[in-house]
Design an enzyme around this catalytic site. Structure first.
Site, PDB file in Angstrom:
ATOM      1  N   LYS A  44       8.878   2.319   6.849  1.00  0.00           N
ATOM      2  CA  LYS A  44       7.531   2.762   6.478  1.00  0.00           C
ATOM      3  C   LYS A  44       6.624   1.565   6.214  1.00  0.00           C
ATOM      4  O   LYS A  44       5.462   1.541   6.654  1.00  0.00           O
ATOM      5  CB  LYS A  44       7.614   3.643   5.241  1.00  0.00           C
ATOM      6  CG  LYS A  44       6.261   4.100   4.706  1.00  0.00           C
ATOM      7  CD  LYS A  44       6.414   4.625   3.284  1.00  0.00           C
ATOM      8  CE  LYS A  44       6.853   3.532   2.334  1.00  0.00           C
ATOM      9  NZ  LYS A  44       7.161   4.035   0.976  1.00  0.00           N
ATOM     10  N   TYR A  97       3.674  10.172  -3.036  1.00  0.00           N
ATOM     11  CA  TYR A  97       3.445   8.882  -2.382  1.00  0.00           C
ATOM     12  C   TYR A  97       3.774   8.933  -0.892  1.00  0.00           C
ATOM     13  O   TYR A  97       3.069   8.313  -0.084  1.00  0.00           O
ATOM     14  CB  TYR A  97       4.229   7.778  -3.096  1.00  0.00           C
ATOM     15  CG  TYR A  97       5.728   7.807  -2.898  1.00  0.00           C
ATOM     16  CD1 TYR A  97       6.329   7.053  -1.897  1.00  0.00           C
ATOM     17  CD2 TYR A  97       6.548   8.560  -3.730  1.00  0.00           C
ATOM     18  CE1 TYR A  97       7.696   7.061  -1.712  1.00  0.00           C
ATOM     19  CE2 TYR A  97       7.916   8.579  -3.557  1.00  0.00           C
ATOM     20  CZ  TYR A  97       8.491   7.830  -2.558  1.00  0.00           C
ATOM     21  OH  TYR A  97       9.848   7.850  -2.383  1.00  0.00           O
ATOM     22  N   HIS A 131      -9.079 -18.721  -8.973  1.00  0.00           N
ATOM     23  CA  HIS A 131     -10.321 -18.358  -8.281  1.00  0.00           C
ATOM     24  C   HIS A 131     -10.420 -19.080  -6.940  1.00  0.00           C
ATOM     25  O   HIS A 131     -10.052 -20.250  -6.838  1.00  0.00           O
ATOM     26  CB  HIS A 131     -11.513 -18.745  -9.163  1.00  0.00           C
ATOM     27  CG  HIS A 131     -12.836 -18.394  -8.567  1.00  0.00           C
ATOM     28  ND1 HIS A 131     -13.320 -17.106  -8.537  1.00  0.00           N
ATOM     29  CD2 HIS A 131     -13.766 -19.179  -7.973  1.00  0.00           C
ATOM     30  CE1 HIS A 131     -14.508 -17.103  -7.959  1.00  0.00           C
ATOM     31  NE2 HIS A 131     -14.804 -18.346  -7.600  1.00  0.00           N
ATOM     32  N   GLU A 188       0.980   7.958   1.880  1.00  0.00           N
ATOM     33  CA  GLU A 188       1.236   6.783   2.711  1.00  0.00           C
ATOM     34  C   GLU A 188       1.185   7.126   4.197  1.00  0.00           C
ATOM     35  O   GLU A 188       0.519   6.438   4.983  1.00  0.00           O
ATOM     36  CB  GLU A 188       2.595   6.191   2.331  1.00  0.00           C
ATOM     37  CG  GLU A 188       2.562   5.504   0.982  1.00  0.00           C
ATOM     38  CD  GLU A 188       3.927   5.078   0.476  1.00  0.00           C
ATOM     39  OE1 GLU A 188       3.990   4.224  -0.428  1.00  0.00           O
ATOM     40  OE2 GLU A 188       4.949   5.606   0.980  1.00  0.00           O
ATOM     41  N   GLU A 193      -7.411 -12.531 -10.123  1.00  0.00           N
ATOM     42  CA  GLU A 193      -8.085 -13.068 -11.306  1.00  0.00           C
ATOM     43  C   GLU A 193      -8.775 -11.986 -12.130  1.00  0.00           C
ATOM     44  O   GLU A 193      -9.040 -12.176 -13.324  1.00  0.00           O
ATOM     45  CB  GLU A 193      -9.116 -14.129 -10.889  1.00  0.00           C
ATOM     46  CG  GLU A 193     -10.338 -13.599 -10.171  1.00  0.00           C
ATOM     47  CD  GLU A 193     -11.323 -14.710  -9.800  1.00  0.00           C
ATOM     48  OE1 GLU A 193     -11.684 -15.489 -10.709  1.00  0.00           O
ATOM     49  OE2 GLU A 193     -11.727 -14.773  -8.636  1.00  0.00           O
ATOM     50  N   CYS A 250      11.657   3.283   2.900  1.00  0.00           N
ATOM     51  CA  CYS A 250      10.655   2.296   2.515  1.00  0.00           C
ATOM     52  C   CYS A 250      10.544   1.113   3.477  1.00  0.00           C
ATOM     53  O   CYS A 250       9.449   0.584   3.680  1.00  0.00           O
ATOM     54  CB  CYS A 250      10.904   1.818   1.088  1.00  0.00           C
ATOM     55  SG  CYS A 250      12.617   1.471   0.686  1.00  0.00           S
ATOM     56  N   CYS A 296      16.434   3.946   2.236  1.00  0.00           N
ATOM     57  CA  CYS A 296      15.425   2.883   2.197  1.00  0.00           C
ATOM     58  C   CYS A 296      15.412   2.068   3.488  1.00  0.00           C
ATOM     59  O   CYS A 296      14.366   1.846   4.080  1.00  0.00           O
ATOM     60  CB  CYS A 296      15.667   1.971   0.995  1.00  0.00           C
ATOM     61  SG  CYS A 296      14.438   0.664   0.845  1.00  0.00           S
TER      62      CYS A 296
END
Length: 449
Positions: free
Chosen positions: A51, A178, A438, A182, A443, A48, A43
């Site tokens: 990346k 993934y 908002h 990616e 939302e 990750c 990682c």
């Protein structure tokens, strides 16, 4: 005095191994750890973290292009890959140092060399030294599956892609998971002509396929190419350095770089595990019980080497639970239900809970689907037609939320809070009763129809 040199010997200094070492030491255990490459594991060093830094860099491709719509004049922007590449690697060095400091501050002895299991309570180091330990923890993670074809040596994996000398003009990304999606998005943003090659026509199998279909649609609109139902047959390096690729469907094409991202296998080979009686499955994963214990009582395993859930936060939790169970007399197990995940594509996908297919298989007609298909405000102002899609899946008369699936800007940030609601077993009504924030994309989660 213990009859062993150490109470715990950990093999592998990734996220799971470091966490287990630190927590075990905090409980009073005498701990040693061996790492043959760099502290931090997949990682931090080659996964990750670097990346995600590239993902941040890739975002500027669209932001700079659209800046004028927000009042900014950005004249002749230029991307310099070598600069970003080197900055990322410098930060990885910093993080590696922090991981090392964590081990040192907890008095964990670090052996910077390869270690193998020589017995139920013995570890042999590459230097030849044999160390004994009351418990041994395998935390060696996973390793990219390389290309399986003639000329495979000319293809890269995710381990090497961070160190390219330059951005490839033509990039072939092999795989549908993934990692493939990616890096396809990252290098497309950096200027590569990208093609994704996949042996089937289904990408991201563990994600909701309605959301995945939206990603494919948007990726095609951006200019990413797809070559489905085909695989590598042969790679030939040509005189000019380019790579001529033959596919098993009879077609062929030329590329500058090939990235193979067809999955990761448990990194258990050559560790001596089977020789001492540790059972592995057909993929090479260490078979463990819910307390991370292998078939040999003194040997445990956590993280990707067990091939349960290949996610860094899961490895960390497993390492922590192991240390509490074994060295604090506090038996703990990891709950694998409702784990949020994300694909940092362009735009990102985020998910928690069951997909529509999984929910239908489990609950039949007792599910309901709610959706919001919307154009984010930022896209409206910038003139981009790209639409987001949020999807909620409920089950039962109380409409308990059992799945949330998002695609759109910042989806990976939004899903974390929503995952708490899914984990807690809240109903659709709880979302409806929550006042919207908002204006925001988040939302839409409380406005689903």
């Amino acid at each position: 005095m213990s009859e062993y040199d150490y109470d715990l010997f950990v093999i592998g200094a990734g996220s799971g191994g470091v966490r287990a070492s630190r927590i075990a030491a905090s409980h009073g255990a005498k701990v040693a750890l061996a790492e043959e490459y760099r502290v931090g594991g997949t990682c931090v060093i080659r996964g990750c973290v670097p990346k995600k830094m590239l993902v941040y860099g890739a975002h500027f491709a669209e932001d700079l292009h659209e800046a004028a719509r927000f009042g900014w004049d950005v004249n002749d922007p230029k991307f310099v890959w070598q600069r970003l590449r080197d900055i990322v690697q410098t930060d990885i060095d910093r993080l590696e140092g922090l991981y090392g400091n964590t081990l040192s501050s907890h008095n964990v002895k670090l052996f910077e060399e390869r270690a193998t299991v020589a017995g139920p309570n013995e570890v042999k180091l590459a230097s030849g030294q044999v160390v004994t330990a009351g418990k041994i923890l395998i935390a060696t993670g996973g390793w990219p599956v390389p290309a399986q074809c003639e000329g495979a040596e000319h293809a890269l994996t995710s381990n090497e892609i961070f160190h390219l000398e330059q951005v490839p003009g033509r990039l072939l990304v092999v795989g549908g998971g993934y990692i493939a999606n990616e890096f396809a998005g990252i290098f497309h943003a950096f200027g590569s002509d990208v093609t994704i090659l996949n042996r089937s026509d289904v990408l991201l199998r563990s994600y909701d396929q309605e959301i995945v279909a939206r990603l494919v649609e948007l990726s095609k609109e951006k200019g990413i190419n797809f070559h489905f139902k085909a695989s590598l047959q042969k790679i030939e390096k040509q005189a000019d350095g380019s790579l001529h690729v033959g596919f098993n469907d009879g077609t062929n094409a030329d590329y500058d770089t090939i990235l193979v991202a067809t999955g990761r296998a448990p990194n258990s080979a050559g560790l001596g595990l089977e020789e001492v009686g540790v059972k592995l499955d057909k993929s090479g994963a260490v078979i463990v019980d819910e307390y991370n214990q292998s078939s040999v009582p003194s040997i445990y395993a956590v993280g990707d080497v067990t091939n349960r859930v290949q996610l860094t936060p899961v490895a960390i939790r497993e390492g922590h639970a192991f240390a509490d169970t074994v060295f604090d007399n506090n038996p703990r197990i990891v709950d694998y239900d409702a784990i949020p995940s994300a694909v940092f594509a362009s735009p990102p996908i985020a998910s928690v809970g069951l997909t529509e297919a999984e929910a239908s298989a489990k609950y039949g007609d007792d599910i309901k689907i709610y959706r919001s298909d919307f154009r984010p405000m930022k896209n409206v102002v910038s003139g981009r037609e790209e639409r987001g899609l949020y999807k909620m899946i409920t089950a039962g008369s109380d409409e308990k939320v059992i799945g949330l699936h998002l695609i759109g800007p910042e989806s990976s940030e939004i899903i974390q809070g929503a995952a708490v609601a899914v984990k807690a077993g809240l109903s659709k009504q709880a979302f409806d009763d929550t006042v919207a924030l908002h204006p925001s994309m988040a939302e839409e989660l409380v406005l689903l129809k």
